[in-house]
Design a protein around this motif. Structure first.
Motif, PDB file in Angstrom:
ATOM      1  N   ARG A  53     -36.956 -25.140  15.546  1.00  0.00           N
ATOM      2  CA  ARG A  53     -37.267 -23.755  15.925  1.00  0.00           C
ATOM      3  C   ARG A  53     -36.351 -23.330  17.059  1.00  0.00           C
ATOM      4  NH1 ARG A  53     -40.147 -22.772  20.600  1.00  0.00           N
ATOM      5  NH2 ARG A  53     -40.713 -24.648  21.780  1.00  0.00           N
ATOM      6  N   PHE A  54     -36.171 -22.014  17.213  1.00  0.00           N
ATOM      7  CA  PHE A  54     -35.414 -21.473  18.327  1.00  0.00           C
ATOM      8  C   PHE A  54     -36.306 -21.477  19.565  1.00  0.00           C
ATOM      9  CE2 PHE A  54     -33.192 -19.560  14.695  1.00  0.00           C
ATOM     10  CZ  PHE A  54     -31.892 -19.932  15.006  1.00  0.00           C
ATOM     11  N   ALA A  55     -35.927 -22.293  20.559  1.00  0.00           N
ATOM     12  CA  ALA A  55     -36.720 -22.395  21.779  1.00  0.00           C
ATOM     13  C   ALA A  55     -36.239 -21.440  22.862  1.00  0.00           C
ATOM     14  CB  ALA A  55     -36.662 -23.830  22.305  1.00  0.00           C
ATOM     15  N   ALA A  56     -34.993 -20.973  22.772  1.00  0.00           N
ATOM     16  CA  ALA A  56     -34.444 -20.034  23.756  1.00  0.00           C
ATOM     17  C   ALA A  56     -33.313 -19.264  23.106  1.00  0.00           C
ATOM     18  CB  ALA A  56     -33.952 -20.773  25.000  1.00  0.00           C
ATOM     19  N   VAL A  57     -33.219 -17.981  23.452  1.00  0.00           N
ATOM     20  CA  VAL A  57     -32.163 -17.109  22.940  1.00  0.00           C
ATOM     21  C   VAL A  57     -31.597 -16.335  24.122  1.00  0.00           C
ATOM     22  CG1 VAL A  57     -31.563 -15.236  21.370  1.00  0.00           C
ATOM     23  CG2 VAL A  57     -33.336 -16.885  20.708  1.00  0.00           C
ATOM     24  N   VAL A  58     -30.324 -16.578  24.440  1.00  0.00           N
ATOM     25  CA  VAL A  58     -29.692 -15.942  25.606  1.00  0.00           C
ATOM     26  C   VAL A  58     -28.539 -15.067  25.123  1.00  0.00           C
ATOM     27  CG1 VAL A  58     -28.539 -16.324  27.813  1.00  0.00           C
ATOM     28  CG2 VAL A  58     -30.284 -17.934  27.026  1.00  0.00           C
ATOM     29  N   PRO A  59     -28.606 -13.726  25.331  1.00  0.00           N
ATOM     30  CA  PRO A  59     -27.506 -12.855  24.913  1.00  0.00           C
ATOM     31  C   PRO A  59     -26.301 -13.011  25.835  1.00  0.00           C
ATOM     32  CG  PRO A  59     -29.187 -11.584  26.039  1.00  0.00           C
ATOM     33  CD  PRO A  59     -29.736 -12.972  25.912  1.00  0.00           C
ATOM     34  N   LEU A  60     -25.108 -12.908  25.265  1.00  0.00           N
ATOM     35  CA  LEU A  60     -23.885 -12.969  26.057  1.00  0.00           C
ATOM     36  C   LEU A  60     -23.379 -11.573  26.402  1.00  0.00           C
ATOM     37  CD1 LEU A  60     -22.163 -15.334  27.128  1.00  0.00           C
ATOM     38  CD2 LEU A  60     -20.604 -14.965  25.214  1.00  0.00           C
ATOM     39  N   ALA A  61     -24.219 -10.563  26.231  1.00  0.00           N
ATOM     40  CA  ALA A  61     -23.844  -9.195  26.562  1.00  0.00           C
ATOM     41  C   ALA A  61     -23.539  -9.088  28.063  1.00  0.00           C
ATOM     42  CB  ALA A  61     -24.986  -8.249  26.175  1.00  0.00           C
ATOM     43  N   PRO A  62     -22.633  -8.162  28.450  1.00  0.00           N
ATOM     44  CA  PRO A  62     -21.948  -7.184  27.592  1.00  0.00           C
ATOM     45  C   PRO A  62     -20.636  -7.682  27.013  1.00  0.00           C
ATOM     46  CG  PRO A  62     -21.424  -6.725  29.868  1.00  0.00           C
ATOM     47  CD  PRO A  62     -22.350  -7.921  29.884  1.00  0.00           C
ATOM     48  N   GLN A  63     -20.269  -8.960  27.225  1.00  0.00           N
ATOM     49  CA  GLN A  63     -18.973  -9.446  26.761  1.00  0.00           C
ATOM     50  C   GLN A  63     -18.803  -9.329  25.241  1.00  0.00           C
ATOM     51  OE1 GLN A  63     -20.027 -10.434  29.534  1.00  0.00           O
ATOM     52  NE2 GLN A  63     -18.279 -10.848  30.854  1.00  0.00           N
ATOM     53  N   VAL A  64     -19.849  -9.690  24.489  1.00  0.00           N
ATOM     54  CA  VAL A  64     -19.702  -9.726  23.044  1.00  0.00           C
ATOM     55  C   VAL A  64     -21.099  -9.712  22.427  1.00  0.00           C
ATOM     56  CG1 VAL A  64     -19.672 -12.249  22.994  1.00  0.00           C
ATOM     57  CG2 VAL A  64     -18.589 -11.000  21.144  1.00  0.00           C
ATOM     58  N   PRO A  65     -21.281  -9.091  21.256  1.00  0.00           N
ATOM     59  CA  PRO A  65     -22.589  -9.128  20.584  1.00  0.00           C
ATOM     60  C   PRO A  65     -22.839 -10.495  19.967  1.00  0.00           C
ATOM     61  CG  PRO A  65     -21.012  -7.925  19.241  1.00  0.00           C
ATOM     62  CD  PRO A  65     -20.327  -8.222  20.532  1.00  0.00           C
ATOM     63  N   ALA A  66     -23.334 -11.413  20.773  1.00  0.00           N
ATOM     64  CA  ALA A  66     -23.622 -12.772  20.316  1.00  0.00           C
ATOM     65  C   ALA A  66     -24.698 -13.342  21.220  1.00  0.00           C
ATOM     66  CB  ALA A  66     -22.362 -13.644  20.364  1.00  0.00           C
ATOM     67  N   VAL A  67     -25.313 -14.408  20.783  1.00  0.00           N
ATOM     68  CA  VAL A  67     -26.326 -15.093  21.583  1.00  0.00           C
ATOM     69  C   VAL A  67     -26.005 -16.576  21.603  1.00  0.00           C
ATOM     70  CG1 VAL A  67     -28.142 -13.409  21.119  1.00  0.00           C
ATOM     71  CG2 VAL A  67     -27.881 -15.395  19.606  1.00  0.00           C
ATOM     72  N   VAL A  68     -26.475 -17.245  22.644  1.00  0.00           N
ATOM     73  CA  VAL A  68     -26.406 -18.697  22.720  1.00  0.00           C
ATOM     74  C   VAL A  68     -27.845 -19.185  22.688  1.00  0.00           C
ATOM     75  CG1 VAL A  68     -25.636 -20.689  24.039  1.00  0.00           C
ATOM     76  CG2 VAL A  68     -24.292 -18.581  24.077  1.00  0.00           C
ATOM     77  N   THR A  69     -28.177 -20.004  21.701  1.00  0.00           N
ATOM     78  CA  THR A  69     -29.565 -20.420  21.508  1.00  0.00           C
ATOM     79  C   THR A  69     -29.730 -21.910  21.794  1.00  0.00           C
ATOM     80  OG1 THR A  69     -29.505 -21.111  19.176  1.00  0.00           O
ATOM     81  CG2 THR A  69     -29.670 -18.741  19.634  1.00  0.00           C
ATOM     82  N   GLN A  70     -30.949 -22.260  22.129  1.00  0.00           N
ATOM     83  CA  GLN A  70     -31.379 -23.651  22.158  1.00  0.00           C
ATOM     84  C   GLN A  70     -32.321 -23.865  20.986  1.00  0.00           C
ATOM     85  OE1 GLN A  70     -33.078 -24.949  25.864  1.00  0.00           O
ATOM     86  NE2 GLN A  70     -31.442 -24.076  27.109  1.00  0.00           N
ATOM     87  N   VAL A  71     -32.015 -24.850  20.154  1.00  0.00           N
ATOM     88  CA  VAL A  71     -32.841 -25.161  18.998  1.00  0.00           C
ATOM     89  C   VAL A  71     -33.585 -26.460  19.295  1.00  0.00           C
ATOM     90  CG1 VAL A  71     -32.903 -25.656  16.537  1.00  0.00           C
ATOM     91  CG2 VAL A  71     -31.216 -24.034  17.450  1.00  0.00           C
ATOM     92  N   GLU A  72     -34.901 -26.407  19.258  1.00  0.00           N
ATOM     93  CA  GLU A  72     -35.706 -27.603  19.471  1.00  0.00           C
ATOM     94  C   GLU A  72     -36.007 -28.242  18.130  1.00  0.00           C
ATOM     95  OE1 GLU A  72     -39.006 -28.236  22.593  1.00  0.00           O
ATOM     96  OE2 GLU A  72     -40.065 -27.645  20.766  1.00  0.00           O
ATOM     97  N   VAL A  73     -35.733 -29.531  18.049  1.00  0.00           N
ATOM     98  CA  VAL A  73     -35.905 -30.283  16.812  1.00  0.00           C
ATOM     99  C   VAL A  73     -36.906 -31.393  17.060  1.00  0.00           C
ATOM    100  CG1 VAL A  73     -34.776 -31.763  15.120  1.00  0.00           C
ATOM    101  CG2 VAL A  73     -33.591 -29.757  16.007  1.00  0.00           C
ATOM    102  N   GLU A  74     -37.884 -31.494  16.212  1.00  0.00           N
ATOM    103  CA  GLU A  74     -38.816 -32.620  16.243  1.00  0.00           C
ATOM    104  C   GLU A  74     -38.522 -33.505  15.043  1.00  0.00           C
ATOM    105  OE1 GLU A  74     -42.859 -31.492  16.503  1.00  0.00           O
ATOM    106  OE2 GLU A  74     -42.639 -30.452  18.421  1.00  0.00           O
ATOM    107  N   ALA A  75     -38.302 -34.775  15.326  1.00  0.00           N
ATOM    108  CA  ALA A  75     -37.971 -35.721  14.262  1.00  0.00           C
ATOM    109  C   ALA A  75     -38.618 -37.049  14.579  1.00  0.00           C
ATOM    110  CB  ALA A  75     -36.454 -35.873  14.156  1.00  0.00           C
ATOM    111  N   GLU A  76     -38.475 -37.978  13.658  1.00  0.00           N
ATOM    112  CA  GLU A  76     -38.973 -39.322  13.916  1.00  0.00           C
ATOM    113  C   GLU A  76     -38.306 -39.859  15.174  1.00  0.00           C
ATOM    114  OE1 GLU A  76     -38.010 -41.454  10.424  1.00  0.00           O
ATOM    115  OE2 GLU A  76     -39.626 -40.588   9.214  1.00  0.00           O
ATOM    116  N   GLY A  77     -39.096 -40.308  16.113  1.00  0.00           N
ATOM    117  CA  GLY A  77     -38.540 -40.826  17.357  1.00  0.00           C
ATOM    118  C   GLY A  77     -38.604 -39.854  18.505  1.00  0.00           C
TER     119      GLY A  77
END
Length: 520
Positions: A53-77
């Motif tokens: 799931r997306f745990a954080a979404v940070v926009p890079l505005a106003p430089q460019v229409p894009a975001v830097v996200t943190q994706v949290e993954v739950e897996a074995e271990g």
């Protein structure tokens, strides 16, 4: 090429509305997990993903229409977080190649586009470069993304490009001026590569490492999470592993002298001096809590010995299990069985080495931690530059930041020369379909002579009066530590190769049996 069914994300307004947190939250966890599983940098492929799931979404505005996200993954271990920058680009025209990393198709009214890994978007690369040069915070909440110049001012030329070879991280080159390493797996706390790079750049005169220019971190009020680092790019540089193989091939194809070429020995000696100067620089500030050296007393030496003993057991337990399961090629299985039979002798050797060192362990300092020929660049002018201070990736962040004997780096490079010798002999053996070198001498013998010559040159460059304050007082203790740490590194290699490349396991297995690499 996209091989999984591509989901469609419908949004109101412009296409870049797909970057809003609410829109990203509509992407099914299984679709996000499938996308991650296709990425070369994703380190949990062997584990069954339970959730992404997306745990954080940070926009890079106003430089460019894009975001830097943190994706949290739950897996074995357990759980882990990964960095995934995202942008939206127009859908390519018919016949045009699509981006490689496509998460979803985006539809906004009559418009269609693709939600992609933003490192494939030139607009994002240019905007990220501008942010690193200018510095500042991006995002209104927590976490924010903070760009911090370190050594400047820096001018980044246009023409940023994503390097095609990816491992656990991604790299972007800005012209011929700088290279950005974007960390994909995120860890909270000081990243050793950034910490050491900043220290060497701003606090020492050591110039055999590319200068750190800027950092990128996620900030949320706690310990920072390093997202990336920008450092000087060296145009035309080659890694010393590839350079060593290319420059020394003739030693194995000719029937000449058993001494390596003078230029090869000179480069090994230079590498020894660079390594010595690196360790002196890392130990140069007695007042910095993160870098101040400390003496290695008898309990420290005992702790080192216990770690080596545990590494021996871990490697040989794995070897025994794979032999029992019939999982190894017959020649490797025979070597693995012989190595397992040597366990009592190896463990006894550890105890003897600890006794030889006693309380003369030298100093504990910050060090490279994963030092080998592939971690050194040879610039076009012949200068050597040390890179990649992350440490061994299998170790925890705390372990990678810990002080240890500088001789661990020395033995890491010695083992790298052993691998180079075995590789060069193997290349020639395959070309000749046999083990006979020109003049009738076995390639294994030539490899042993080459390795010993390169080891001696490297150690000769490293050991002199300038390195003495960091090392044990006596030659006996120094040699005992070298042997102890080389045994540790060799057993680490056995476990790594048996897990990842069984056909290569003969190299470290031979070393614990005979002290050199036998024919594969």
């Amino acid at each position: 090429m996209v091989v999984r069914p591509l989901l469609t994300l419908r949004v109101d307004g412009a296409l870049d509305q797909a970057l809003a947190p609410a829109a990203l939250a509509r992407i099914a966890p299984e679709a996000l997990a499938a996308f991650l599983g296709e990425r070369r940098w994703f380190g949990l492929k062997a584990a069954r993903l339970a959730r992404a799931r997306f745990a954080a979404v940070v926009p890079l505005a106003p430089q460019v229409p894009a975001v830097v996200t943190q994706v949290e993954v739950e897996a074995e271990g357990g759980a882990a977080r990964f960095q995934l920058p995202l942008s939206v680009v127009p859908e390519p025209a018919a016949g045009a190649p699509p981006p490689v990393a496509v998460l979803a198709r985006v539809v906004a009214g009559d418009e269609a586009g693709l939600l992609i890994d933003a490192l494939e978007d030139p607009r994002f690369l240019a905007g990220l470069g501008a942010a690193l040069v200018a510095g500042g915070d991006f995002g209104a909440g927590a976490p924010r993304l903070r760009a911090t110049p370190v050594a400047g001012p820096v001018a980044l030329p246009p023409g940023a490009r994503l390097l095609g070879i990816e491992q656990s991280n991604s790299s972007v080159v800005f012209g011929e001026a700088a290279i950005l390493k974007l960390y994909r797996r995120l860890e909270r706390g000081e990243q050793p590569e950034v910490e050491i790079g900043r220290f060497l750049t701003t606090r020492t005169r050591f110039r055999h490492a590319p200068a750190l220019l800027a950092t990128l971190t996620f900030e949320d009020g706690g310990a920072p999470v390093v997202a990336g680092m920008l450092h000087r790019f060296v145009p035309g540089a080659v890694d010393l592993w590839a350079d060593t193989l290319a420059a020394n091939r003739a030693f194995f194809t000719s029937g000449g002298a058993l001494t390596p070429r003078a230029d090869a020995l000179a480069e090994a000696s230079l590498l020894g001096r660079v390594t010595r100067d690196l360790h002196r620089a890392l130990a140069s500030d007695a007042h910095d809590p993160a870098f101040a050296p400390s003496p290695a007393d008898r309990p420290d030496v005992a702790r080192w010995g216990a770690a080596v003993a545990a590494m021996i057991d871990r490697a040989l337990d794995l070897a025994a299990a794979q032999v029992a399961a019939g999982a190894l090629p017959p020649p490797v299985a025979a070597l693995a069985s012989a190595a397992v039979a040597r366990r009592p002798a190896l463990q006894g050797r550890v105890q003897g080495l600890i006794a030889e060192v006693g309380d003369d362990g030298g100093m504990q300092i910050r060090h490279h931690g994963d030092y080998h020929l592939g971690q050194v660049l040879r610039a076009p002018d012949g200068d050597l530059l040390v890179i990649d201070f992350e440490g061994e990736p299998a170790r925890t962040l705390e372990e990678r930041r810990a002080r240890h004997s500088p001789l661990r780096d020395v033995t890491g490079m010695l083992r790298s020369y052993a691998y180079a010798a075995a590789t060069l002999a193997g290349i020639e053996r395959e070309a000749r379909a046999g083990d006979a070198a020109p003049g009738g001498l076995a390639l294994t013998t030539r490899a042993a002579h080459w390795e010993q010559g390169m080891r001696a040159a490297f150690l000769g460059g490293y050991f002199d009066a300038a390195s003495a304050p960091l090392l044990p007082f006596t030659e006996t203790a120094r040699n005992a530590l070298l042997t102890l740490f080389e045994l540790e590194k060799t057993c680490y290699e056995i476990a790594y190769e048996l897990h990842s490349r069984p056909d290569w396991a003969w190299i470290p297995l031979s070393a614990v049996i005979w002290g050199h690499a036998a024919p594969s």
